[in-house]
Design an enzyme around this catalytic site. Structure first.
Site, PDB file in Angstrom:
ATOM      1  N   LYS A  65       0.830  -1.202   0.000  1.00  0.00           N
ATOM      2  CA  LYS A  65       0.000   0.000   0.000  1.00  0.00           C
ATOM      3  C   LYS A  65       0.870   1.260   0.000  1.00  0.00           C
ATOM      4  O   LYS A  65       0.638   2.172  -0.799  1.00  0.00           O
ATOM      5  CB  LYS A  65      -0.881  -0.032   1.245  1.00  0.00           C
ATOM      6  CG  LYS A  65      -2.194   0.643   1.116  1.00  0.00           C
ATOM      7  CD  LYS A  65      -3.107   0.209   2.257  1.00  0.00           C
ATOM      8  CE  LYS A  65      -2.311   0.159   3.544  1.00  0.00           C
ATOM      9  NZ  LYS A  65      -2.965  -0.516   4.643  1.00  0.00           N
TER      10      LYS A  65
ATOM     11  N   THR B  39       4.003   1.473  -0.850  1.00  0.00           N
ATOM     12  CA  THR B  39       4.745   1.471  -2.108  1.00  0.00           C
ATOM     13  C   THR B  39       3.889   2.028  -3.238  1.00  0.00           C
ATOM     14  O   THR B  39       4.357   2.832  -4.061  1.00  0.00           O
ATOM     15  CB  THR B  39       5.183   0.019  -2.409  1.00  0.00           C
ATOM     16  OG1 THR B  39       5.844  -0.487  -1.259  1.00  0.00           O
ATOM     17  CG2 THR B  39       6.114  -0.056  -3.587  1.00  0.00           C
TER      18      THR B  39
ATOM     19  N   ARG C 279       1.953   7.872   6.876  1.00  0.00           N
ATOM     20  CA  ARG C 279       2.184   7.836   8.320  1.00  0.00           C
ATOM     21  C   ARG C 279       3.664   7.700   8.650  1.00  0.00           C
ATOM     22  O   ARG C 279       4.433   7.164   7.868  1.00  0.00           O
ATOM     23  CB  ARG C 279       1.424   6.646   8.931  1.00  0.00           C
ATOM     24  CG  ARG C 279      -0.079   6.839   8.933  1.00  0.00           C
ATOM     25  CD  ARG C 279      -0.788   5.546   9.273  1.00  0.00           C
ATOM     26  NE  ARG C 279      -0.634   4.566   8.197  1.00  0.00           N
ATOM     27  CZ  ARG C 279      -0.963   3.301   8.286  1.00  0.00           C
ATOM     28  NH1 ARG C 279      -1.449   2.824   9.417  1.00  0.00           N
ATOM     29  NH2 ARG C 279      -0.822   2.496   7.260  1.00  0.00           N
TER      30      ARG C 279
ATOM     31  N   LYS D 209      12.205  -7.805  11.299  1.00  0.00           N
ATOM     32  CA  LYS D 209      13.014  -7.006  10.384  1.00  0.00           C
ATOM     33  C   LYS D 209      12.114  -6.216   9.434  1.00  0.00           C
ATOM     34  O   LYS D 209      11.097  -6.700   8.978  1.00  0.00           O
ATOM     35  CB  LYS D 209      13.905  -7.962   9.577  1.00  0.00           C
ATOM     36  CG  LYS D 209      15.088  -7.306   8.938  1.00  0.00           C
ATOM     37  CD  LYS D 209      16.055  -8.379   8.439  1.00  0.00           C
ATOM     38  CE  LYS D 209      16.978  -7.761   7.400  1.00  0.00           C
ATOM     39  NZ  LYS D 209      18.361  -8.192   7.573  1.00  0.00           N
TER      40      LYS D 209
ATOM     41  N   ALA E  35      -4.169   1.352  13.753  1.00  0.00           N
ATOM     42  CA  ALA E  35      -5.328   1.243  12.873  1.00  0.00           C
ATOM     43  C   ALA E  35      -6.415   0.345  13.461  1.00  0.00           C
ATOM     44  O   ALA E  35      -7.427   0.120  12.825  1.00  0.00           O
ATOM     45  CB  ALA E  35      -4.891   0.730  11.502  1.00  0.00           C
TER      46      ALA E  35
ATOM     47  N   PHE F 223      -4.227  -1.020   7.218  1.00  0.00           N
ATOM     48  CA  PHE F 223      -4.840  -2.338   6.988  1.00  0.00           C
ATOM     49  C   PHE F 223      -5.636  -2.379   5.672  1.00  0.00           C
ATOM     50  O   PHE F 223      -5.320  -1.668   4.717  1.00  0.00           O
ATOM     51  CB  PHE F 223      -5.732  -2.740   8.165  1.00  0.00           C
ATOM     52  CG  PHE F 223      -4.984  -2.906   9.466  1.00  0.00           C
ATOM     53  CD1 PHE F 223      -3.686  -3.406   9.498  1.00  0.00           C
ATOM     54  CD2 PHE F 223      -5.588  -2.578  10.664  1.00  0.00           C
ATOM     55  CE1 PHE F 223      -3.004  -3.579  10.708  1.00  0.00           C
ATOM     56  CE2 PHE F 223      -4.915  -2.748  11.881  1.00  0.00           C
ATOM     57  CZ  PHE F 223      -3.627  -3.251  11.890  1.00  0.00           C
TER      58      PHE F 223
ATOM     59  N   PHE G 226       3.998  -8.424  -9.214  1.00  0.00           N
ATOM     60  CA  PHE G 226       5.153  -9.219  -8.794  1.00  0.00           C
ATOM     61  C   PHE G 226       5.646  -9.983 -10.017  1.00  0.00           C
ATOM     62  O   PHE G 226       4.863 -10.324 -10.910  1.00  0.00           O
ATOM     63  CB  PHE G 226       4.756 -10.220  -7.685  1.00  0.00           C
ATOM     64  CG  PHE G 226       4.752  -9.607  -6.318  1.00  0.00           C
ATOM     65  CD1 PHE G 226       3.849  -8.604  -5.983  1.00  0.00           C
ATOM     66  CD2 PHE G 226       5.649 -10.027  -5.351  1.00  0.00           C
ATOM     67  CE1 PHE G 226       3.840  -8.033  -4.728  1.00  0.00           C
ATOM     68  CE2 PHE G 226       5.644  -9.461  -4.078  1.00  0.00           C
ATOM     69  CZ  PHE G 226       4.742  -8.461  -3.768  1.00  0.00           C
TER      70      PHE G 226
ATOM     71  N   TRP H 242       7.347  -0.804  -8.110  1.00  0.00           N
ATOM     72  CA  TRP H 242       8.397  -1.417  -7.312  1.00  0.00           C
ATOM     73  C   TRP H 242       9.650  -1.606  -8.175  1.00  0.00           C
ATOM     74  O   TRP H 242      10.753  -1.276  -7.760  1.00  0.00           O
ATOM     75  CB  TRP H 242       7.910  -2.756  -6.756  1.00  0.00           C
ATOM     76  CG  TRP H 242       8.864  -3.366  -5.764  1.00  0.00           C
ATOM     77  CD1 TRP H 242       8.948  -3.081  -4.434  1.00  0.00           C
ATOM     78  CD2 TRP H 242       9.879  -4.327  -6.028  1.00  0.00           C
ATOM     79  NE1 TRP H 242       9.947  -3.815  -3.862  1.00  0.00           N
ATOM     80  CE2 TRP H 242      10.532  -4.593  -4.805  1.00  0.00           C
ATOM     81  CE3 TRP H 242      10.294  -5.001  -7.190  1.00  0.00           C
ATOM     82  CZ2 TRP H 242      11.580  -5.496  -4.701  1.00  0.00           C
ATOM     83  CZ3 TRP H 242      11.341  -5.906  -7.076  1.00  0.00           C
ATOM     84  CH2 TRP H 242      11.979  -6.148  -5.851  1.00  0.00           C
TER      85      TRP H 242
END
Lengths: 556, 556
Positions: free
Chosen positions: B71, B73, B94, B105, B273, B301, B381, B409
């Site tokens: 989201k 990205t 945010r 990580k 959220a 979310f 992807f 991306w």
């Protein structure tokens, strides 16, 4: 006379780039936080290492009294006066703690015409250093409990976790808690507690570390817990040292601001002056020494605690060679030491003043034991009479010292020129032969005795066998070379806060000893030491707010 | 493909003054934090109020899955693409929470060629906003206990203090504690606990307040405790609202940074959220709308939680009128919703994908209930097949929507141009007729039912009489006009995280309700909500440190 905050607001601040230029710091070496605050970037600091050092001047004081001494004010005034007489000078002082601003009214950025600005910023979040220390400290705490939660491979005795948590807040409810209640998912119930951030060993470490590598090494050395066999578990064992260093990367860079007279002021670090050494950071002091010909710094509390630790911990460890010492005294404080009550301090009382001068006298003699000449700064109040001033000056002369009247509070640098000239003479004379009070190879207990007998003038040091055994155990574990950090009342040379003047033949009882293996000292606790303050009945916070013009009200 | 951090480090950042200039923000309106971060000063924001607003675009998503949706990205990619096609556009997202960076990580600043920078700063202390919130929150907590300690003039029932403390740290040991142990000087032993800072009502308030006056009013309204007679004690009664406002004065100013493509990004605030509304600050969004023609923002979310709260809480309260919605979906997430296991998501599976598309479908239909057109962004992807992409596009078309493949991306703005053009069409069409889902005058329980039935498609809402009575009591106390903030699992439309796709005929059980009187909503807790995370067995912190070149390693 205007209030401190009115003076600070009326100040005509210059862009921090201009302040930096006075020390030949280029703009690209600054990380600015708004127009008036900046961090001096680490690579630039690294580039200075082959330069020669300026002369280091320590400002310390007689024992604190309710009358106030004005150590920070004098530091600022002296720094400004050195600039006024044409010297390239900077000051190095501690960052104030945020929490106490909401307790008793009053910030910590000097006063009158001798202040550092921007005052509100410095007293509130400033550049976030203390928040970074809080985060790093509490990350380690969370990782210790997390290690135990996930199986405790290091075999930590959870009753012997010695790493508490910290907040930069006066909150007595957090002094002593039981954590991890509420069931299996929350860990093992344990006794725990919070100190105020300035009491964190991470704060002491940040202030003693010479660079990021040294910082990480020291963080790794922190002892966080013991096993059932009493062997120590370190921060490095918990693998928190790297992440803590990352959290402190920006905080390690000294902050540059300015005085009301637009002279450079480094404000960086602020460890407690009882369980820690109470001086601003080594990295700020060393950086200032590379950039200025004269650097004026201060130490916490009176000279018995602050100057001793400055010499025996900070200077010893950082290889600093102070050239002169200023001992700040007020007529009021000396009269208080001579037995005058707080509400009668504005009345002339030469007899009591003479009696109280012994406090000053002992500090002068103590400082000489470190091989550095002391000059007395009489921080002048309007109620001081000529006869009183003459009394102190005569007393100092008897001891072969000089007492100079300073009027920086009312007049800024113009009021402190005489002191500045005398300080320059002492520094330039090259007579200082600084040496710490004791050698590294003495036993830890002998070090405590040396300070107690030679500085506090106690007859003896008392300690339970368990305390002596603990010191021996640390010596056996390789910590014998560390200096000691005495935690006692700041109000007296003795451990009894009501023994004013220059008490003799008293005893120092060491109740407890603590090892700050990362900071690199052994704390000897002599009396009751509070590491988490509470708020008063009517906290200053109740009166703090934004005024109609958006200015902060009630903070000072 | 390089890693996110490698890409971020290789970024050629421009001075934040140049980024600001793209939005015609003058240099003097910036408070810089180093060369690449700045706060936009309050007076400048005040000067914008008569300008007309740009078009507001919300980026939301299908329900989160372990596959990841992207989201942030997509928000970054869309913002960059709008700039690429010649529009004056900014994004509003945010601030990430510091604590979780040391747990699992991964930071939260986008990824691939669609990131905001400087990444390390954004993920660590940034400009200190969260630290300021932590301080303000804990000052109030200290003042409550202090009030009780000094005589409890407000007659607080110390068992009914509802104001906990916060830290920006994953620390399960602090979830449930007993405080004030250790004797009289430490107060009255009480059950207490810490949440993570993003769960603080102060965070929600900062994100909903329109200016400092509104901030202080809302802080004053916080209910901190109840008396034995159940009457409420507020932050204003404790007199903490002024000091808290002072602590938050700088934090209220939105932060400006840049994307990898040097476009303006406002990053400000970050409430939870679930128990809060999960959107960046109103002040940042409103400021961006005055400065840019198109503003892209995101909500937490999936759309069932994030978009619903964005519309029903943030837009309702702030008077915002969103013009278009982007629903981010990945082929992988939809296959997961269609029953494919996590480790098989890279295999083509058109049947499962078709099945999982119902999740996307319901979100599209839900968003339409707010009067705004939704376009689907397929966050591409490399494992996605043409057949799979065609399946999603056909599905969206059946619903009268469009699904556009986005390759930000891998390709940055060049990969999101089509989405940007479509978003501009929707915004410029002027067809949006935004309205919240329910009216203010409905009862609190009816509001919960409305969300549960029309968004979650539940048949019924279940709640104990005590919960219903509590809602009625708040209505009687004047809080009936508030919107509701649903706290339930983000993984399903239902309250059962394992019910994927588009479940129907389920029931929503409201276990507990909480009043956030300062933020201005009633939280309905449906299921188990964790407000203080723990660290995993091997925390990311163990691998974080400074590399030989001084760069931060292991943070991402």
């Amino acid at each position: 006379m205007k209030s401190d905050i009115e003076i600070a607001r009326a100040a005509s601040m210059k862009p921090v780039t201009e302040i930096a230029a006075k020390l030949d710091i280029p703009g690209e070496a600054l990380q600015q936080y708004g127009p008036y605050k900046a961090k001096v970037a680490a690579p630039f600091i690294g580039s200075l290492k082959d330069r020669k050092d300026g002369g280091l001047v320590l400002v310390t004081a007689v024992n604190p009294t309710p009358a106030g001494e004005g150590k920070t004010t004098t530091t600022v005034g002296l720094g400004d006066a050195l600039n006024r007489i044409g010297k390239k000078a900077a000051i190095c002082i501690r960052e104030p703690s945020l929490g106490p601003c909401f307790g008793m009214k009053g910030g910590a950025a000097g006063g009158g015409m001798a202040q550092v600005v921007p005052m509100e910023d410095i007293n509130l979040h400033f550049t976030g250093d203390f928040h970074a220390i809080t985060s790093a400290h509490n990350l380690l705490a969370a990782m210790i409990d997390n290690h135990i939660y996930w199986g405790n491979a290091l075999e930590i005795d959870q009753r012997r976790v010695v790493w508490r948590r910290v907040l930069d807040m006066n909150d007595r409810a957090l002094r002593s808690i039981v954590s991890s209640l509420g069931g299996v998912a929350n860990g093992f119930p344990s006794e725990a507690g919070f100190d105020i951030t300035v009491a964190s060993e991470v704060m002491a470490i940040l202030c003693l570390a010479t660079d990021l590598a040294d910082l990480q090494k020291r963080l790794g050395d922190i002892i966080v817990a013991y096993r059932r066999d009493k062997s120590a578990v370190t921060c490095r064992d918990i693998k928190a040292d790297g992440a803590m260093t990352v959290l402190l990367k920006e905080a390690m860079q000294p902050n540059l601001v300015q005085t009301l007279e637009n002279n450079p002021a480094f404000i960086h670090g602020g460890p407690f002056a009882n369980i820690a050494h109470g001086c601003n950071s080594v990295i700020a002091t060393k950086t200032a020494l590379k950039l200025a010909d004269y650097v004026v710094t201060e130490a916490g509390f009176g000279a018995d605690l602050g100057a001793e630790k400055f010499f025996d911990i900070k200077c010893r460890k950082a290889g600093l060679k102070p050239k002169a010492v200023v001992i700040v005294a007020t007529i009021r404080a000396l009269k208080y030491n001579g037995g005058v009550k707080k509400d009668a301090l504005t009345e002339e009382n030469v007899a009591a003043l003479k009696k109280g001068c012994v406090n000053l006298g002992r500090h002068i003699k103590n400082v000489r034991q470190f091989g550095v000449t002391a000059v007395v700064a009489i921080n002048h109040f309007t109620s001081d009479t000529d006869a009183e001033v003459a009394t102190v000056q005569a007393y100092a002369e008897e001891l072969g010292a000089e007492a100079i009247v300073c009027r920086h509070w009312a007049d800024g640098s113009a009021g402190t020129e005489d002191l500045a000239r005398r300080v320059v003479e002492i520094v330039d004379s090259g007579t200082a032969q600084f040496a710490p009070l004791y050698k590294d190879h003495l036993s830890l207990f002998e070090k405590i005795e040396t300070v107690a007998k030679r500085i506090y003038r106690a007859d003896e040091v008392m300690a339970d066998q368990s305390v002596r055994d603990q010191l021996k155990a640390w010596e056996a574990a390789g910590f014998g070379d560390l200096p000691v950090c005495m935690a006692k009342t700041q109000y007296s040379f003795s451990t009894d806060p009501t023994l004013l003047g220059a008490p003799e033949h008293h005893s120092v009882a060491v109740r407890e000893v603590r090892l700050s293996a990362g900071a690199g000292f052994v704390v000897a606790i002599c009396g009751s030491i509070m590491t988490m303050p509470g708020l008063p009945r009517v906290p200053a916070a109740e009166g703090i707010g934004l005024g109609p013009d958006g200015e902060i009200e009630g903070l000072f």
